[in-house]
Every structure is written in structure tokens, then in C-alpha cells.
Motif scaffolding. Structure first.
Motif, mmCIF file in Angstrom:
data_model
loop_
_atom_site.group_PDB
_atom_site.id
_atom_site.type_symbol
_atom_site.label_atom_id
_atom_site.label_comp_id
_atom_site.label_asym_id
_atom_site.label_seq_id
_atom_site.Cartn_x
_atom_site.Cartn_y
_atom_site.Cartn_z
ATOM 1 N N GLN B 214 -29.126 17.981 -6.494
ATOM 2 C CA GLN B 214 -28.452 16.889 -5.749
ATOM 3 C C GLN B 214 -27.376 17.160 -5.027
ATOM 4 O O GLN B 214 -27.327 16.632 -3.905
ATOM 5 C CB GLN B 214 -27.963 16.042 -7.134
ATOM 6 N N SER B 215 -26.864 18.307 -5.285
ATOM 7 C CA SER B 215 -25.558 18.656 -4.329
ATOM 8 C C SER B 215 -26.179 19.070 -3.061
ATOM 9 O O SER B 215 -25.740 18.716 -1.846
ATOM 10 C CB SER B 215 -24.974 19.564 -4.744
ATOM 11 N N TYR B 218 -27.302 15.952 -0.831
ATOM 12 C CA TYR B 218 -26.234 15.360 -0.321
ATOM 13 C C TYR B 218 -25.963 15.997 0.945
ATOM 14 O O TYR B 218 -25.512 15.409 1.982
ATOM 15 C CB TYR B 218 -25.125 15.297 -1.359
ATOM 16 N N LEU B 225 -20.748 13.097 -2.947
ATOM 17 C CA LEU B 225 -21.019 12.521 -4.198
ATOM 18 C C LEU B 225 -19.812 11.912 -4.880
ATOM 19 O O LEU B 225 -18.764 12.110 -4.612
ATOM 20 C CB LEU B 225 -21.395 13.864 -5.294
ATOM 21 N N LEU B 230 -19.765 12.214 -10.220
ATOM 22 C CA LEU B 230 -19.477 13.808 -10.611
ATOM 23 C C LEU B 230 -18.913 14.012 -12.065
ATOM 24 O O LEU B 230 -19.286 14.889 -12.549
ATOM 25 C CB LEU B 230 -18.955 14.372 -9.489
ATOM 26 N N CYS B 304 -16.458 19.069 -6.067
ATOM 27 C CA CYS B 304 -18.197 19.046 -6.107
ATOM 28 C C CYS B 304 -18.319 20.762 -6.195
ATOM 29 O O CYS B 304 -19.357 21.095 -6.899
ATOM 30 C CB CYS B 304 -18.523 18.417 -5.016
ATOM 31 N N ASP B 389 -25.898 5.925 -3.909
ATOM 32 C CA ASP B 389 -24.798 6.696 -3.209
ATOM 33 C C ASP B 389 -24.798 5.971 -1.635
ATOM 34 O O ASP B 389 -23.780 5.922 -1.050
ATOM 35 C CB ASP B 389 -24.853 7.950 -3.138
#
Lengths: 252, 400
Positions: B214-215, B218, B225, B230, B304, B389
Motif C-alpha cells: 500500500q505504501s 501511494y 496515507l 495509518l 509512515c 484516500d
């Protein structure tokens, strides 16, 4: 009249001599056939198209008192019969000699270790395809046509009795086909047993005069193995697992 | 990087990433071909260590595949909107990781050409055979789940299919743990604890993989995020890591309770060389204690990058844990004659040696390559990026 009497005497003599000939012939034929009949009876050999019978449970009794340290006649005979060397670290070993030393008493033992041909084999339980199977007469085998080489049976065997074929094989015994990528283990020399012979290890041990390995039908109360197991204390390796193994040990 | 600038290079970046992952997959397939043509003699495996490094990779990917679906389950089954938005990505990763893991497992078979035999001959008493059914069923159920989530007409079924997937994945990981738990012969295994332990391991590894993917997605899209999201995910991850530690402690304490297991415990915890190091440094320090400290730290834990690093360490720790369980469990010798010293030409009574070789490692990496190549392509073709998001990102809630 007298001619008639003579003729009848001649006829009787001819009949008697024919009877005698048939009798002797039958006796000679009987003598010729008898050893074969007797051998068949002792060895329980069976025709190739006849399935293995659950009335028989093949097994072995290994007397560690008669098994000498350093002797590996059984291992050599197994390798010769089934076509493996056991020279490389990754080579198959269907039978191996284990040297034991009692840590408390210092007492030492030497004994052959092979597939124990369990009544409830863990390898058969875990095999995903059913390649590991038990014959009706108690011999545990691998069907190499459906073995996928997952090695789960090797993880499950409490006796480390199974080997994986790590590379191409050459000079195989046509009676014992083996193949790279499949798992294998002691077959109790099923090819010999089905011919009415003894497993190679048992034969070799007897030929060398040690007689430490006795092979026979555990279900037959008149067999020597059954009598000896009934008469003396024997051990099952990892008896705690309740696998009712076909290979029994004496003297450990 | 602003979105316009990124958009210009996006296509090139996609092809570059796909090509790199494709190369990893090709190298893995090459390694498998080398192993198959030469036989397992070219690996570090032998008749004592029968499952080697490929199994560590395969089991990690399979366990993580099941665990990564947890994100979708929390959304669909337990109705948490933050997780619901992540359910499609969760389902995609579950399928991709399982495909990677199963490929490694299949190519490490002695006879991978007999896959059709494995699919047509079933011994239903075998956990392995059960797993074949559970794995294929998992693909079908998760694919259906994705369909219900991504096709508007099917929305109504999503919760029910999601619930089925949740039950199925619990069964699947139970069976994966039971592959070891049902092995009565070996001292490392034969424990009912292994099935629930594998489930909680799957939660932890799966969420760690999800957070990292996911990171990266992004970052790929120039997004950041939401801090609240988070925070929730990292707290959940910390809970799972703590639960894995709890099960690990209980597993070893249970063994220590039985005198017959003391030698094994001494081997793993004190005298096992690489296994002891991997347990304490890999699993406990890098995979458990440092990530816990990072995730629970009041300031570091809200960044993050910190969470991604912690997730990475949890994955490293997971590999170490599986190496200790799978290889360490085989390295400890079988005890055929308790109270007796044993020796033989088949290495009875001694610690078994295993040195993984390059082809095994490359095959394992190939599995990872397959998982992420599938993910990369799917993410480009369909919209798998968590949708909330795009609508709810708030500048005030961003961090780093």
C-alpha cells in the motif's frame, strides 16, 4: 484245458508286471514332484496374477545379540539386490547399521534399521496422492508412477526409513525400477518374496552364518518367527507411537 | 513528485517494474529447470533435511496470502469502512501471493511434471491432499469476492462471499499449520498449537506485506496515507506481532514442561548455531521486539516510513521464524532409542547439516517475483488503489 490254464497264468503275470510298473512309475514320479510341492508349501510362493493375501503378515525378527558390529552383509546384499550404492551423502539407504551405546550402562548394540512396515504407516496417512500404500500382506511400498516427490512421507516417517532419489540412476535392476525425483524405501525385497524367496538381507545374514535376521509370516502360529516372538520378549522401535510394526528386535 | 510529472513517466515506470519482476520470475524458472534436470542433488537438501529453503519461501507466501485477506475480512465481515476500501487490494494480494507460493512449492517437487497426478489422485486422509483442495478453492472464492466488490451489480453478495472467504482462509491456514502439527515423529512438530500459531502468523505477515505494498502504491501515485488510517493499521499490526510472540512463548514453554523435549529446546534456544541465532536475532529481535518498539512509539510510530520499516522487519523475522520451524525442526535428529547414543552411515543421532544453494534461493525469489508481477499488472489494469484516500485525504492529517 491246460493251454487255457497257461494262458490265464500268462495274463495274470502280465497284469501283475503292468501293475508293478505303474506302481514304480508312480513312486518315482511322486519322488520327483515331492520336493517341489514341499518347497511351495514352505515358501508360500504365489502365482503372479494372484493378489497378496491379508492372511499373511510378513515381518522380521532381528536379534541384536547375533548382529556383529562392523558387519554389513545385510546392507551390501540389499544394495546389490536393489541396485544402489549408498556411497554419496544424498544416496538412498534402504537399510543401515545403527550402532547403539547405552549411556547409563555403557552396553553396546549393533542392529540393522530399515522400513518397519507398520500396520498403521504414517507415510501412507500423509501421502497426498496415495503413492505410499500398504499391501494386504503388510509390505509398505511406494507406487513410483504416482509419487510426485513431495517428501511429506519422509517428514512423517519416525524411522527415517525413506530416501529421496536426488539424481539420475544407472545400472538398475530390472526387477526394482527406481527413478529420480521419487521417494523410495525398503520393499522387504517384494520381488523375491513373491517368488517364494527370502529378502536379500535375511539370506545374506544366514549365508554368513549369523542368522540375526529371521523373516517369515507373523500371522502363521507355526512359523518360526511367530513361535520365537511368542516365546521371547521383543521390542518395537518407537512403540509409543502404536504403529504395530512388522520388524521386531530382540536383545535391546 | 506532482501527479502530472508522474503521469508522464508512469507508463515507462510500469514497464520497467514489470520487466524487472519478469526477469526475477525468469531467473526463478531457470533455477527450477536446473534443479529438475540435475535433480535435487544440486540443492542443499538431502535425506535428512528433505524440505529446504524453497519450502520456507513457499510457506511464507502461502501463509501471508491467507493473512493479507484479513484486511478485506475486517472490512466486509466486520463492517469497518477503512478496511472495506482496501478489500480489493487485499483480495488481489491474496491471490498473487498464493500463486507465487504454490509455484515455488510445485517446482520444488521431485516430479513437478506430475502436477496432474496431484490434481487427480487424492488420499483424503492426507493434510497435503486437503490443502490442494483448499488452495484451489481459495483462488475461486477470492476471485468471486473480488468480482462482487468490483462489479456494481454484485455488491449485494459481497458480504456473504466475504464471510465465506474468511471461513475458508481460516481453514486453509489451519491446514497449513497442521502439515507440521500432524507429524508425530518429530520433536519440533506434533503440536496442536501449530495450527492457531500459523493463523496468527498469517495475520502478522499478511498485514505487514499489505502495508508495504500500500505504501509503495501511494508513493507511486504521489499520495500520502491518512494518519488515522495509518495509526489503526499499525496498532493492529503491533497486536498481531504481540500475538505471534505470545504463541511462540507458549510453544516453547509447553515443550519445556516435558522433560523429553528439553534437548530439542536446548538446541533451538541455546546450542543450535544458525538456528539459535535466527531465533533470537532474526525472529525475536528483528521480527518482534524492534518492530513492536517502533510501532508503539508515541512519535516514531505515527510516521509512515517507520511503519513500513517495522513491516519490513516483521517480514524478515517471519522468514527467520519459518526457517527455524521448517529447517531447524528437521536438523534436530530423530530419537529412535531414548537413552542411547546412536550412530550410523545415515547420520543417526547427529545434528543434520543444511547449506542452501543458489538455485533454491533463486526459485524462492521467483515466487516473490510472480506474486508482485501479478500485483503490478492487475493494479495497472484495474483500480485496486484504496479509494477512500482519493476523496478523504486531509492535508492536516498527513505526516512525514
Amino acid at each position: 484245458m491246460s493251454n487255457n490254464v497257461d494262458n490265464s497264468q500268462n495274463d495274470n503275470e502280465q497284469v501283475n508286471s503292468r501293475r508293478q510298473f505303474l506302481g514304480w512309475g508312480a513312486a518315482v514320479a511322486g519322488l520327483a514332484i515331492a520336493p517341489g510341492v514341499t518347497l511351495l508349501d514352505i515358501a508360500h510362493g504365489r502365482p503372479a496374477d494372484e493378489p497378496a493375501s491379508s492372511k499373511i503378515r510378513w515381518g522380521m525378527l532381528i536379534d541384536s545379540g547375533k548382529c556383529a558390529t562392523g558387519c554389513d552383509d545385510c546392507v551390501s546384499a540389499c544394495g546389490k539386490e536393489n541396485g544402489f550404492s549408498g556411497k554419496l551423502e544424498t544416496d538412498s539407504q534402504w537399510i543401515r547399521k545403527i550402532e547403539l551405546k547405552d549411556l547409563r550402562t555403557g552396553n553396546s548394540h549393533s542392529l540393522p534399521m530399515l522400513c518397519q512396515h507398520c500396520e498403521h504407516p504414517p507415510c501412507v496417512d500423509v501421502c497426498p496422492t496415495g503413492a505410499s500404500f500398504k499391501r494386504a500382506d503388510g509390505i509398505v511400498l511406494v507406487d513410483r508412477h504416482i509419487c510426485i516427490g513431495c517428501r511429506y512421507c519422509m517428514m512423517a516417517c519416525p524411522y527415517k526409513a525413506r530416501s529421496f532419489v536426488h539424481q539420475e540412476l544407472e545400472d538398475q535392476n530390472p526387477d526394482v525400477p527406481r527413478g529420480k525425483g521419487c521417494v523410495e524405501s525398503c520393499t522387504l525385497c517384494v520381488q523375491r518374496v513373491d517368488r517364494g524367496e527370502q529378502p536379500a538381507c535375511s539370506d545374506a545374514c544366514a549365508a554368513a552364518g549369523h542368522n540375526a535376521i529371521l523373516f517369515g509370516d507373523l500371522n502363521d502360529p507355526n512359523s518360526e518367527i511367530a513361535k520365537r516372538i511368542a516365546a521371547s520378549a521383543t521390542t518395537q522401535v518407537r512403540a509409543d507411537l502404536d504403529l504395530n510394526v512388522g520388524i521386531r528386535y530382540q536383545g535391546i | 513528485m506532482n501527479f502530472e510529472a508522474f503521469h508522464k513517466i508512469e507508463e515507462r515506470a510500469f514497464y520497467a517494474l514489470a520487466a524487472a519482476l519478469g526477469l526475477v520470475v525468469l531467473i526463478g524458472l531457470g533455477a527450477a529447470h536446473y534443479m529438475e534436470t540435475h535433480g535435487h542433488v544440486v540443492t542443499g537438501m538431502n535425506n535428512q533435511i528433505v524440505w529446504g529453503l524453497p519450502h520456507v519461501f513457499a510457506v511464507f507466501l502461502i501463509v501471508a496470502a491467507s493473512g493479507v485477506l484479513n484486511v478485506a475480512s475486517i472490512g466486509s465481515v466486520f463492517g469497518k469502512p477503512i478496511y472495506k476500501a482496501r478489500a480489493p487490494l487485499s483480495g488481489l494480494l491474496a491471490i498473487a501471493l498464493l500463486a507465487g507460493g504454490l509455484t515455488v512449492l510445485m517446482l520444488d517437487l521431485g516430479r513437478p511434471d506430475r502436477l496432474i497426478v496431484a490434481m487427480t489422485h487424492f488420499n483424503f486422509k492426507s493434510i497435503f491432499a486437503l490443502n490442494v483442495i483448499l488452495y484451489t478453492g481459495f483462488f475461486a472464492i477470492v476471485a468471486t469476492y473480488l468480482w462482487t466488490m468490483m462489479e456494481r451489480k454484485m455488491y449485494g453478495f459481497s458480504k456473504y462471499v466475504g464471510f465465506s472467504a474468511f471461513i475458508w482462509r481460516i481453514a486453509l491456514t489451519t491446514a497449513t499449520g497442521s502439515i507440521f502439527g500432524f507429524l508425530v515423529a518429530r520433536q519440533a512438530y506434533s503440536s496442536a498449537l501449530l495450527a492457531p500459531m500459523f493463523i496468527i502468523m498469517s495475520f502478522s505477515y499478511g498485514l505487514a506485506v499489505f502495508i508495504i505494498v500500500q505504501s509503495f502504491m501511494y508513493a507511486w501515485n504521489g499520495m500520502k496515507l491518512d494518519l488515522a488510517i495509518l495509526r489503526r493499521m499499525k496498532n493492529l499490526l503491533a497486536t498481531f506481532v504481540g500475538a505471534v510472540m505470545y504463541f511462540t512463548i507458549v510453544y516453547h514453554l509447553t515443550n519445556l514442561y516435558f522433560a523429553k523435549q528439553w534437548d530439542f529446546e536446548r538446541f533451538i534456544l541455546l546450542e543450535g548455531g544458525v538456528f539459535t541465532t535466527l531465533f533470537w536475532v532474526g525472529q525475536m529481535l528483528i521480527g518482534t521486539l524492534i518492530p513492536l518498539a517502533l510501532l508503539l512509539h508515541p512519535t516514531l510510530g505515527t510516521r509512515c516510513k517507520t511503519v513500513v520499516w517495522a513491516a519490513g522487519m516483521i517480514i524478515v523475522g517471519g522468514f527467520a521464524q519459518l526457517y527455524v520451524i521448517i529447517i531447524g525442526g528437521q536438523a534436530f535428529p530423530l530419537n529412535l532409542f531414548p537413552g542411547m547414543q546412536q550412530s550410523s552411515s545415515f547420520f543417526d543421532g547427529v545434528i543434520h547439516h543444511y547449506q542452501p544453494t543458489l538455485p533454491e534461493f533463486l526459485l524462492g525469489m521467483g515466487g516473490i517475483g510472480i506474486a508482485f508481477l501479478l500485483t503490478t499488472i492487475a493494479v495497472r489494469v484495474l483500480r485496486f488503489i484504496p479509494q477512500d484516500d482519493f476523496h478523504h485525504v486531509s492535508k492536516e492529517m498527513l505526516t512525514d
